[in-house]
Design an enzyme around this catalytic site. Structure first.
Site, PDB file in Angstrom:
ATOM      1  CG  MET A  16      47.557 -34.467 -65.523  1.00  0.00           C
ATOM      2  SD  MET A  16      48.462 -34.214 -63.961  1.00  0.00           S
ATOM      3  CE  MET A  16      47.201 -33.396 -62.957  1.00  0.00           C
ATOM      4  CB  SER A  17      43.158 -30.711 -69.776  1.00  0.00           C
ATOM      5  OG  SER A  17      42.073 -31.159 -68.971  1.00  0.00           O
TER       6      SER A  17
ATOM      7  CB  THR B 116      36.226 -32.291 -63.720  1.00  0.00           C
ATOM      8  OG1 THR B 116      35.824 -30.995 -63.250  1.00  0.00           O
ATOM      9  CG2 THR B 116      35.684 -33.354 -62.772  1.00  0.00           C
ATOM     10  CG  ASP B 117      36.320 -35.245 -67.508  1.00  0.00           C
ATOM     11  OD1 ASP B 117      35.526 -35.427 -66.559  1.00  0.00           O
ATOM     12  OD2 ASP B 117      35.983 -34.720 -68.582  1.00  0.00           O
ATOM     13  CB  SER B 118      42.924 -34.805 -66.993  1.00  0.00           C
ATOM     14  OG  SER B 118      42.852 -33.435 -66.657  1.00  0.00           O
TER      15      SER B 118
ATOM     16  CG  PHE C 124      50.363 -32.141 -74.489  1.00  0.00           C
ATOM     17  CD1 PHE C 124      51.726 -32.277 -74.695  1.00  0.00           C
ATOM     18  CD2 PHE C 124      49.605 -33.286 -74.292  1.00  0.00           C
ATOM     19  CE1 PHE C 124      52.323 -33.526 -74.707  1.00  0.00           C
ATOM     20  CE2 PHE C 124      50.189 -34.537 -74.304  1.00  0.00           C
ATOM     21  CZ  PHE C 124      51.559 -34.660 -74.512  1.00  0.00           C
TER      22      PHE C 124
ATOM     23  CB  CYS D 243      43.688 -33.082 -81.865  1.00  0.00           C
ATOM     24  SG  CYS D 243      44.782 -32.606 -80.508  1.00  0.00           S
TER      25      CYS D 243
ATOM     26  N   GLY E 246      41.999 -38.395 -69.480  1.00  0.00           N
ATOM     27  CA  GLY E 246      40.720 -38.433 -68.772  1.00  0.00           C
ATOM     28  C   GLY E 246      39.537 -38.693 -69.690  1.00  0.00           C
TER      29      GLY E 246
ATOM     30  CB  CYS F  81      40.431 -26.630 -77.330  1.00  0.00           C
ATOM     31  SG  CYS F  81      41.695 -26.864 -78.618  1.00  0.00           S
TER      32      CYS F  81
END
Length: 299
Positions: free
Chosen positions: A12-13, A16-18, A37, A96, A120, A193
């Site tokens: 989970m970042s 929205t997606d995750s 992470f 990554c 996600g 990122c």
């Protein structure tokens, strides 16, 4: 080997997606555990951590954080810089995902007794003759198959990809329908990122940081070289006068002191009053001295 079960570890970042992936997995009947992470925090921002924690709390799922900044710096950022310096185009997101994020998810899942792992990503997978393959997502504009092409079978067979069959527009609508307005309206992340838009500024700052860490060593010969400096000081007469009044400062006198550059600068910095009776001894290799000479030279 972990037996197949209905538990899934979801990366989970805070985006929205995750976040929508967590909702879809819950609705599909899985027990979801979220992990965020800490790979890189742009400008020191940790808002994404709070967003992920807040969503997990609202969904009633367990959430943990994992600090992977050191390994990310060594495996991804240093690779990124080295490739550019060698005149090659790096692919840090692919590296990554294939060698850090997904293997780390699997490792943590093993430790927690969880079979499935998920993110996600807008990707799907297919199985042909007992072999799993990555395939394109429904949303061609958001398709991320390029980033996952190198994953091995031991990872692929455990992957759940809840976003592969929907579009980004549908994902935002799904979040809004369930009352997660902030999730539904979050901006898409663009680029790498750790340098979203301008990699040139990142490379420049990275090299400045590296060079500044070693620059003081170049000054050591100068720092420790004995040099004569003319030091001004006031000499005080320790005897009282005939009337018993306090001693007065006499005229300023000069003296030649054999000290190193670093000692001299440290004297200057501390505003030390030097006298012939008592002189402060400072080690020539004192790290504070190194720091001050560096500031002096760079200023």
């Amino acid at each position: 080997m972990i037996e197949e079960n209905k538990r899934v570890l979801l990366g989970m970042s805070g985006g929205t997606d995750s976040s929508v992936a967590a909702m879809r997995l819950l609705e599909a009947g899985y027990e979801v555990i979220g992990v965020t992470f800490r790979f890189y925090e742009l400008n020191g921002s940790t808002e994404y951590l709070e967003d992920a924690r807040s969503l997990a709390e609202h969904l009633g799922i367990r959430h943990i954080t994992y600090d992977a900044r050191e390994v990310f710096n060594k495996q991804i950022i240093e690779y990124f810089v080295q490739e550019y310096m060698a005149g090659r185009t790096p692919v840090p997101c692919t590296l990554c995902n294939n060698y850090l994020k997904w293997p780390l998810l699997a490792e943590l899942a093993d430790e927690m007794g969880i079979f499935y792992i998920a993110t996600g990503h807008y990707v799907r997978k297919v199985k042909l003759e007992d072999t799993y393959y990555i395939t394109s997502a429904t949303d061609s504009d958001k398709d991320q198959t390029f980033f996952l092409w190198g994953l091995k079978q031991d990872i692929l067979r455990r992957m759940l990809l809840p976003m592969g069959g929907i579009t980004k527009v549908e994902a935002r609508a799904l979040a809004a329908e369930r009352g997660f307005r902030k999730v539904a309206t979050k901006k898409d992340s663009l680029g790498v990122c750790f340098c979203p838009m301008d990699y040139r500024s990142f490379l420049k700052n990275w090299w400045l940081l590296v060079v500044s860490a070693f620059l003081p060593f170049f000054y050591l010969p100068t720092l420790c070289k004995p040099v004569f400096y003319k030091i001004s000081f006031r000499e005080t007469n320790p005897k009282r006068d005939k009337n018993g009044t306090e001693p007065q400062e006499n005229k300023i006198k000069n003296a030649l002191l054999r000290i190193s550059v670093s000692e001299y600068l440290l004297y200057r910095y501390k505003g030390t009053n030097l006298s012939r009776e008592k002189q402060i001894k400072i080690p020539k290799y004192h790290w504070f001295s190194v720091f001050f000479i560096f500031l002096h030279q760079s200023g």
